[in-house]
Design an enzyme around this catalytic site. Structure first.
Site, PDB file in Angstrom:
ATOM      1  N   ASN A 128     -76.259  21.710 -44.923  1.00 42.14           N
ATOM      2  CA  ASN A 128     -76.017  20.479 -44.838  1.00 42.14           C
ATOM      3  C   ASN A 128     -75.136  20.069 -43.674  1.00 42.14           C
ATOM      4  O   ASN A 128     -73.894  20.444 -43.341  1.00 42.14           O
ATOM      5  CB  ASN A 128     -75.338  19.957 -45.916  1.00 42.14           C
ATOM      6  N   TRP A 129     -76.030  19.463 -42.630  1.00 40.91           N
ATOM      7  CA  TRP A 129     -75.190  19.298 -41.286  1.00 40.91           C
ATOM      8  C   TRP A 129     -74.284  18.154 -41.095  1.00 40.91           C
ATOM      9  O   TRP A 129     -73.610  17.897 -40.078  1.00 40.91           O
ATOM     10  CB  TRP A 129     -76.195  19.341 -39.973  1.00 40.91           C
ATOM     11  N   LYS A 130     -74.374  17.485 -42.194  1.00 41.89           N
ATOM     12  CA  LYS A 130     -73.619  16.054 -42.158  1.00 41.89           C
ATOM     13  C   LYS A 130     -73.900  15.341 -40.981  1.00 41.89           C
ATOM     14  O   LYS A 130     -75.003  15.316 -40.510  1.00 41.89           O
ATOM     15  CB  LYS A 130     -71.967  16.357 -42.398  1.00 41.89           C
ATOM     16  N   HIS A 179     -74.028  13.806 -52.955  1.00 39.43           N
ATOM     17  CA  HIS A 179     -72.981  14.526 -52.214  1.00 39.43           C
ATOM     18  C   HIS A 179     -71.573  13.832 -52.319  1.00 39.43           C
ATOM     19  O   HIS A 179     -71.527  12.494 -52.453  1.00 39.43           O
ATOM     20  CB  HIS A 179     -73.298  14.744 -50.661  1.00 39.43           C
ATOM     21  N   GLU A 185     -69.021  13.703 -50.411  1.00 38.64           N
ATOM     22  CA  GLU A 185     -68.672  12.553 -49.372  1.00 38.64           C
ATOM     23  C   GLU A 185     -69.128  11.253 -49.592  1.00 38.64           C
ATOM     24  O   GLU A 185     -68.710  10.330 -49.134  1.00 38.64           O
ATOM     25  CB  GLU A 185     -68.875  13.034 -48.049  1.00 38.64           C
ATOM     26  N   GLU A 210     -70.808  21.704 -56.374  1.00 46.00           N
ATOM     27  CA  GLU A 210     -69.655  21.863 -55.171  1.00 46.00           C
ATOM     28  C   GLU A 210     -68.342  21.373 -55.533  1.00 46.00           C
ATOM     29  O   GLU A 210     -68.090  19.907 -55.742  1.00 46.00           O
ATOM     30  CB  GLU A 210     -70.332  20.719 -54.297  1.00 46.00           C
ATOM     31  N   GLY A 223     -65.054  21.872 -47.160  1.00 51.42           N
ATOM     32  CA  GLY A 223     -64.417  22.016 -46.004  1.00 51.42           C
ATOM     33  C   GLY A 223     -63.086  22.015 -45.652  1.00 51.42           C
ATOM     34  O   GLY A 223     -62.309  21.744 -44.873  1.00 51.42           O
ATOM     35  N   SER A 253     -67.091  25.750 -48.718  1.00 56.14           N
ATOM     36  CA  SER A 253     -66.565  26.692 -47.914  1.00 56.14           C
ATOM     37  C   SER A 253     -67.342  28.324 -48.091  1.00 56.14           C
ATOM     38  O   SER A 253     -66.480  29.091 -48.118  1.00 56.14           O
ATOM     39  CB  SER A 253     -65.193  26.861 -48.177  1.00 56.14           C
ATOM     40  N   GLY A 278     -71.775  23.712 -45.490  1.00 54.88           N
ATOM     41  CA  GLY A 278     -71.562  22.699 -44.625  1.00 54.88           C
ATOM     42  C   GLY A 278     -71.344  23.224 -43.346  1.00 54.88           C
ATOM     43  O   GLY A 278     -72.144  23.559 -42.339  1.00 54.88           O
ATOM     44  N   GLY A 279     -70.018  23.437 -43.098  1.00 53.03           N
ATOM     45  CA  GLY A 279     -69.436  23.916 -41.836  1.00 53.03           C
ATOM     46  C   GLY A 279     -69.977  24.997 -41.296  1.00 53.03           C
ATOM     47  O   GLY A 279     -70.623  25.083 -39.991  1.00 53.03           O
TER      48      GLY A 279
HETATM   49  C1  PEP Z   1     -71.109  20.673 -47.907  1.00 51.11           C
HETATM   50  O1  PEP Z   1     -71.010  19.716 -47.452  1.00 51.11           O
HETATM   51  O2  PEP Z   1     -71.959  20.558 -48.942  1.00 51.11           O
HETATM   52  C2  PEP Z   1     -70.130  21.735 -48.173  1.00 51.11           C
HETATM   53  C3  PEP Z   1     -70.407  22.577 -48.844  1.00 51.11           C
HETATM   54  O3  PEP Z   1     -69.339  21.953 -46.841  1.00 51.11           O
HETATM   55  P1  PEP Z   1     -68.422  23.229 -46.608  1.00 51.11           P
HETATM   56  O4  PEP Z   1     -69.541  24.303 -46.487  1.00 51.11           O
HETATM   57  O5  PEP Z   1     -68.026  22.839 -45.120  1.00 51.11           O
HETATM   58  O6  PEP Z   1     -67.422  23.191 -47.481  1.00 51.11           O
END
Ligand code: PEP
Length: 253
Positions: A10-12, A97, A99, A169, A175, A215, A236-237
């Site tokens: 997920n590049w957000k 998600h 966010e 999640e 994050g 994470s 994500g990251g």
């Molecule tokens: C996400 O945005 O779905 C996520 C899990 O982010 P991160 O891996 O950065 O915690």
């Protein structure tokens, strides 16, 4: 039950078209050796979907949108519809998600409406659910997850749900650098699968792939992915760096 692991990035709100093309060029060669053993998906921002989809043709990497509206078209400034994502080359769409829930007012009901449209137009939802830190600390994790699963799946038939991906999640792990332990993840994943048995049947529940997200990094992915009900990761990251994302893909059993 043999569920093919699915690792999605997920590049957000990251990557211009140029940056996105450079990332997938690197990724394409780095993950080509997993072939069909692991399903690999990337979710770029809307502006990069079409060019990235073109760049991924004949590769083993699929494409996802990060959200979609419940109507196919209309006066909804700033939104994108399921048929638009489909046309841009998407197979999947991330829905609900945290966010989106936290900053854009998504509720179980709107997630459900978006999911119904996604399926109607041939997309597979990656449904995100998970508890906040406050909810975990007050022992509400399973209750929250139960409500989110049931809310998102209202009105779906078993055959539709069998193709879904659910991403567990925990909000406190997204994050933040804090990951759920693999045992914490397994406990909730098994609970989610039991919800699917109650709502549908064992066969359907055994088909649904449940990703862990929060994470996930190259150094914790193998442990998380070794658990029986952890069928993949939503990253994500670490999905923004080709080498890190490829290392997570390769950690899938
Ligand atoms: C996400 O945005 O779905 C996520 C899990 O982010 P991160 O891996 O950065 O915690």
């Amino acid at each position: 039950m043999d569920r093919r692991p699915i690792i999605a990035g997920n590049w957000k709100m990251n990557k211009t078209v140029g940056e996105a093309l450079s990332l997938v060029r690197d990724l394409r060669s780095l993950v080509s050796m997993v072939r069909d053993r692991v399903e690999v998906v990337v979710a770029p921002p809307f502006t990069a979907l079409h060019p990235v989809g073109k760049a991924l043709e004949d590769s083993n990497i699929g494409l996802a949108g990060q959200n979609c509206h419940w109507e196919p078209s209309g006066a909804y400034t700033g939104e994108i519809s399921a048929p638009m994502l489909k046309e841009a080359g998407c197979t999947y769409v991330i829905l609900g998600h945290s966010e989106r829930r936290q900053y854009f007012g998504e509720t179980d009901e709107t997630v459900n409406r978006r999911a119904l449209s996604a399926v109607k137009y041939g997309l597979v939802p990656i449904l995100c659910i998970g508890e906040t830190l406050k909810e975990r600390e007050s022992n509400q994790t399973l209750e929250v997850v139960r409500r989110q699963v049931r809310g998102a799946l209202a009105g779906f038939a078993a055959a539709e749900v069998a193709r879904f991906v659910i991403a567990y999640e925990p909000v406190w792990a997204i994050g933040t650098g804090k990951t759920a332990t693999s045992d914490q993840a397994q406990e909730v994943h098994a609970f989610i699968r039991e919800q699917l048995v109650e709502l549908y049947d064992r066969r359907t529940a055994d088909h649904v792939r449940i990703q862990y997200g929060g994470s996930v990094k190259p150094d914790n992915a193998a442990d998380l992915l070794s658990k029986p009900d952890v069928d993949g990761a939503l990253v994500g990251g670490a999905s923004l760096k080709a080498a890190d994302f490829a290392a997570i893909v390769k950690a899938a059993p």
